[in-house]
Structure formats: C-alpha cells, structure tokens
Design a protein around this motif. Sequence first.
Motif, PDB file in Angstrom:
ATOM      1  N   GLY A  59     -26.138  12.903  -2.660  1.00  0.00           N
ATOM      2  CA  GLY A  59     -25.387  14.344  -2.726  1.00  0.00           C
ATOM      3  C   GLY A  59     -25.578  15.446  -1.806  1.00  0.00           C
ATOM      4  N   CYS A  60     -26.183  16.176  -1.808  1.00  0.00           N
ATOM      5  CA  CYS A  60     -25.870  17.517  -0.719  1.00  0.00           C
ATOM      6  C   CYS A  60     -26.672  17.276   0.673  1.00  0.00           C
ATOM      7  CB  CYS A  60     -26.240  18.632  -1.133  1.00  0.00           C
ATOM      8  SG  CYS A  60     -28.071  18.820  -1.868  1.00  0.00           S
ATOM      9  N   ALA A  61     -27.292  15.803   0.552  1.00  0.00           N
ATOM     10  CA  ALA A  61     -28.320  15.767   1.818  1.00  0.00           C
ATOM     11  C   ALA A  61     -27.636  16.315   3.054  1.00  0.00           C
ATOM     12  CB  ALA A  61     -28.849  14.293   1.941  1.00  0.00           C
ATOM     13  N   GLY A  62     -26.377  15.671   3.388  1.00  0.00           N
ATOM     14  CA  GLY A  62     -25.716  15.904   4.683  1.00  0.00           C
ATOM     15  C   GLY A  62     -25.235  17.295   4.844  1.00  0.00           C
ATOM     16  N   GLU A  63     -25.086  18.073   3.741  1.00  0.00           N
ATOM     17  CA  GLU A  63     -24.530  19.420   3.747  1.00  0.00           C
ATOM     18  C   GLU A  63     -25.886  20.591   4.013  1.00  0.00           C
ATOM     19  OE1 GLU A  63     -21.469  22.147   1.255  1.00  0.00           O
ATOM     20  OE2 GLU A  63     -21.733  20.095   0.963  1.00  0.00           O
ATOM     21  N   LEU A  64     -26.772  20.418   3.307  1.00  0.00           N
ATOM     22  CA  LEU A  64     -27.856  21.321   3.198  1.00  0.00           C
ATOM     23  C   LEU A  64     -28.947  21.136   4.076  1.00  0.00           C
ATOM     24  CD1 LEU A  64     -28.269  22.492  -0.592  1.00  0.00           C
ATOM     25  CD2 LEU A  64     -27.433  23.671   1.447  1.00  0.00           C
ATOM     26  N   ILE A  65     -29.357  19.533   4.209  1.00  0.00           N
ATOM     27  CA  ILE A  65     -30.391  19.258   5.147  1.00  0.00           C
ATOM     28  C   ILE A  65     -30.333  18.668   6.228  1.00  0.00           C
ATOM     29  CG2 ILE A  65     -32.636  17.998   4.878  1.00  0.00           C
ATOM     30  CD1 ILE A  65     -32.780  20.073   2.695  1.00  0.00           C
ATOM     31  N   ILE A  66     -30.930  19.339   7.313  1.00  0.00           N
ATOM     32  CA  ILE A  66     -30.891  18.696   8.742  1.00  0.00           C
ATOM     33  C   ILE A  66     -32.142  18.014   8.959  1.00  0.00           C
ATOM     34  CG2 ILE A  66     -30.703  19.050  11.250  1.00  0.00           C
ATOM     35  CD1 ILE A  66     -29.161  21.675  10.305  1.00  0.00           C
ATOM     36  N   ASN A  67     -32.190  16.773   8.935  1.00  0.00           N
ATOM     37  CA  ASN A  67     -33.443  15.838   8.942  1.00  0.00           C
ATOM     38  C   ASN A  67     -34.364  16.464  10.118  1.00  0.00           C
ATOM     39  OD1 ASN A  67     -35.080  13.718   8.046  1.00  0.00           O
ATOM     40  ND2 ASN A  67     -34.547  12.638   9.619  1.00  0.00           N
ATOM     41  N   ASP A  68     -35.736  16.679   9.633  1.00  0.00           N
ATOM     42  CA  ASP A  68     -36.811  17.119  10.345  1.00  0.00           C
ATOM     43  C   ASP A  68     -36.566  18.725  11.028  1.00  0.00           C
ATOM     44  OD1 ASP A  68     -38.094  14.830   9.863  1.00  0.00           O
ATOM     45  OD2 ASP A  68     -37.697  13.954  11.925  1.00  0.00           O
ATOM     46  N   VAL A  69     -35.531  19.283  10.530  1.00  0.00           N
ATOM     47  CA  VAL A  69     -35.407  20.617  11.159  1.00  0.00           C
ATOM     48  C   VAL A  69     -35.648  21.589   9.641  1.00  0.00           C
ATOM     49  CG1 VAL A  69     -33.565  22.380  11.733  1.00  0.00           C
ATOM     50  CG2 VAL A  69     -33.701  19.811  12.675  1.00  0.00           C
ATOM     51  N   ASN A  70     -34.976  21.393   8.551  1.00  0.00           N
ATOM     52  CA  ASN A  70     -35.042  22.325   7.405  1.00  0.00           C
ATOM     53  C   ASN A  70     -35.352  21.328   6.189  1.00  0.00           C
ATOM     54  OD1 ASN A  70     -32.471  21.422   7.097  1.00  0.00           O
ATOM     55  ND2 ASN A  70     -31.926  23.286   6.071  1.00  0.00           N
TER      56      ASN A  70
END
Length: 131
Positions: A59-70
């Motif tokens: 889903g929105c993983a690549g759009e909303l979440i920056i891994n290990d940042v937010n």
Amino acid sequence: KANHSPSRDDIYFYPHTNHPDYFYGIADIFLLSSNYEGWGMTILESLKKNNIIVMTDVGCAGELIINDVNGCVVDVGNKEQMSEKLRQVIESDDFRFKIKHGTSMVRFEKYSEEVYLIEYKRYFSSLLIKK
C-alpha cells in the motif's frame, strides 16, 4: 496462538468497530502485517495519532513511511524481520524517540478530503478530454 502466549494477559481482541480513533489514541505502536493492501488509510490515521508504524511493504508504505525514519517497513511475509523491528521499537528508547520525532515529517494536509476531491475531478476531466 494468543491463548498460549506468555503475554496472553496483555493481548486483547476487540470486535469490529466503525470508530477506530479510540484505539489509535491509546496505542503506541501500529502493526500492519498485510500481504496485500490497497492504499492503507489505517496507516495515515495511526500517524495522525503519533503511533509508531511497523508495516509490511504494501500500500502506502513507500509514500508515507521512510524506513527507520518515521516508521518501519519490512518485507512481506518476513516474520523474523517483523519481530526484530518490533523488538527494536519496544526495547530501544533512542530508536523509538527517533521514529516518533520522524512522524512530524508527514504532511497530513496532502491527504485531506479536499485534495482528493480535486485530484478525482482532475482525473475524470482528463478522461473526458481524451474522448
């Protein structure tokens, strides 16, 4: 499996609700372990309540979440990676603080109902123009 868990007294299953805001408000961590997901509105709702997100790459993983940042994004189906990320969030105060601080990077106004209506109108207008 929850009945046999050493943490069974801390695991609760609630019936379906149309008003999940209460649960986002009392949670510290939101876990999305889906193999498939549309966009993932639950992630946006959880971020608005300042939950730490641990989710599979759907889903929105690549759009909303920056891994290990937010938040944390793990490979779909990788239980070990999911467990390790959860452990890190729970056990590391520094990591948890970093992720919590990172949620302020999300521009929620970008995902408002008004913005979506404008985009839908633009999209449907473009379809009409092509004909």
